[in-house]
Design an enzyme around this catalytic site. Sequence first.
Site, mmCIF file in Angstrom:
data_model
loop_
_atom_site.group_PDB
_atom_site.id
_atom_site.type_symbol
_atom_site.label_atom_id
_atom_site.label_comp_id
_atom_site.label_asym_id
_atom_site.label_seq_id
_atom_site.Cartn_x
_atom_site.Cartn_y
_atom_site.Cartn_z
ATOM 1 C CG ASN A 8 39.776 41.588 40.210
ATOM 2 O OD1 ASN A 8 38.927 41.435 41.080
ATOM 3 N ND2 ASN A 8 41.046 41.855 40.483
ATOM 4 C CE LYS A 10 41.335 45.552 40.815
ATOM 5 N NZ LYS A 10 42.609 46.206 40.804
ATOM 6 C CG HIS A 93 44.963 40.589 42.335
ATOM 7 N ND1 HIS A 93 45.347 41.815 42.837
ATOM 8 C CD2 HIS A 93 44.430 40.830 41.123
ATOM 9 C CE1 HIS A 93 45.034 42.752 41.959
ATOM 10 N NE2 HIS A 93 44.479 42.180 40.902
ATOM 11 C CD GLU A 95 44.277 45.260 43.860
ATOM 12 O OE1 GLU A 95 43.227 44.629 44.053
ATOM 13 O OE2 GLU A 95 44.413 46.067 42.918
ATOM 14 C CD GLU A 163 46.427 41.418 36.962
ATOM 15 O OE1 GLU A 163 45.497 41.940 36.346
ATOM 16 O OE2 GLU A 163 46.387 41.196 38.176
ATOM 17 N N GLY A 169 45.714 49.568 38.351
ATOM 18 C CA GLY A 169 44.959 50.669 38.941
ATOM 19 C C GLY A 169 45.645 52.020 38.840
ATOM 20 C CB SER A 209 46.061 50.597 33.532
ATOM 21 O OG SER A 209 46.328 50.980 34.862
HETATM 22 P P1 PGA Z 1 43.078 47.472 36.795
HETATM 23 O O1 PGA Z 1 43.208 46.149 37.688
HETATM 24 O O2 PGA Z 1 42.494 47.059 35.489
HETATM 25 O O3 PGA Z 1 42.164 48.365 37.586
HETATM 26 O O4 PGA Z 1 44.457 48.025 36.653
HETATM 27 C C1 PGA Z 1 43.625 44.937 37.126
HETATM 28 C C2 PGA Z 1 43.604 43.862 38.173
HETATM 29 O O5 PGA Z 1 43.697 44.186 39.363
HETATM 30 O O6 PGA Z 1 43.480 42.672 37.868
#
Ligand code: PGA
Length: 249
Positions: A8, A10, A93, A95, A163, A169, A209
């Site tokens: 992903n 982003k 997601h 976010e 997640e 993140g 992460s």
């Molecule tokens: P990350 O993000 O690996 O940077 O923690 C995972 C995601 O947003 O799917």
Amino acid sequence: MRKLFMANWKMTLTDDEAASLASEFAEAAVGAKCDVAVAPTFTALHAVKEVLHGSSVDLAAQDVFWEEKGAFTGEVSPAMLAELGVRLVIVGHSERRTLGETDEIVSKKTAAVRAAGMVPVICVGETAEERAAGRRDEVVRRQVEAALAAAPSADEPVVVAYEPRWAIGTGMPCDPGDAAAAHRLVRALISEHHGEDAQPHLRVLYGGSVDAASLASYVALREVDGVLVGGASAKIEQVKAMLASAAWS
Ligand code: PGA
């Protein structure tokens, strides 16, 4: 079914940057023991599709709108994504949930993605506060049930990404044993909703992460059918190490 590595990206890469990373991805995926998919931002989908042509890497999208067509300024329909060759679509997601996406919206998007012949990647997971209050299972149950409320079919592929929000993140991945417990819950919920027939069509991914150092501790687990990777998936040295991990086989 092979396990899945899903990137992903982003809102981090321009068109050119995404195309060049996609080309390195395609190379790194040759001979990989897992399925591989990348989710660039909408504007880079076309360029990435061109680069991935003839490779084993699947094209994915980070979001979608649920209506087929019409006066919805700024939105992108499932048919538009399908026409571009998108196979998987991330819905819900964290976010996006933080920006106001509700369970009801996630449900509509899940149904729309399936209706257009693509595979939804439904993201679920609790916040740090919910976890501290012992509410992980309740939150995951609510999110999975809501997402599948409008998805009638048991024999279509579906991906659920567990997640935990506090792990995304932050550099603080979830303990693999905890992740495995959440994955067992997701599988049980899918059986409750769709019956046992749905199990062969389900993949449960872990996200939050994940990087080259932690990947093996997840994908080596029986309960984990792959990973959804954000930050580390935009760094090609990390990607090469993750795709080459012995834990996939
Ligand atoms: P990350 O993000 O690996 O940077 O923690 C995972 C995601 O947003 O799917």
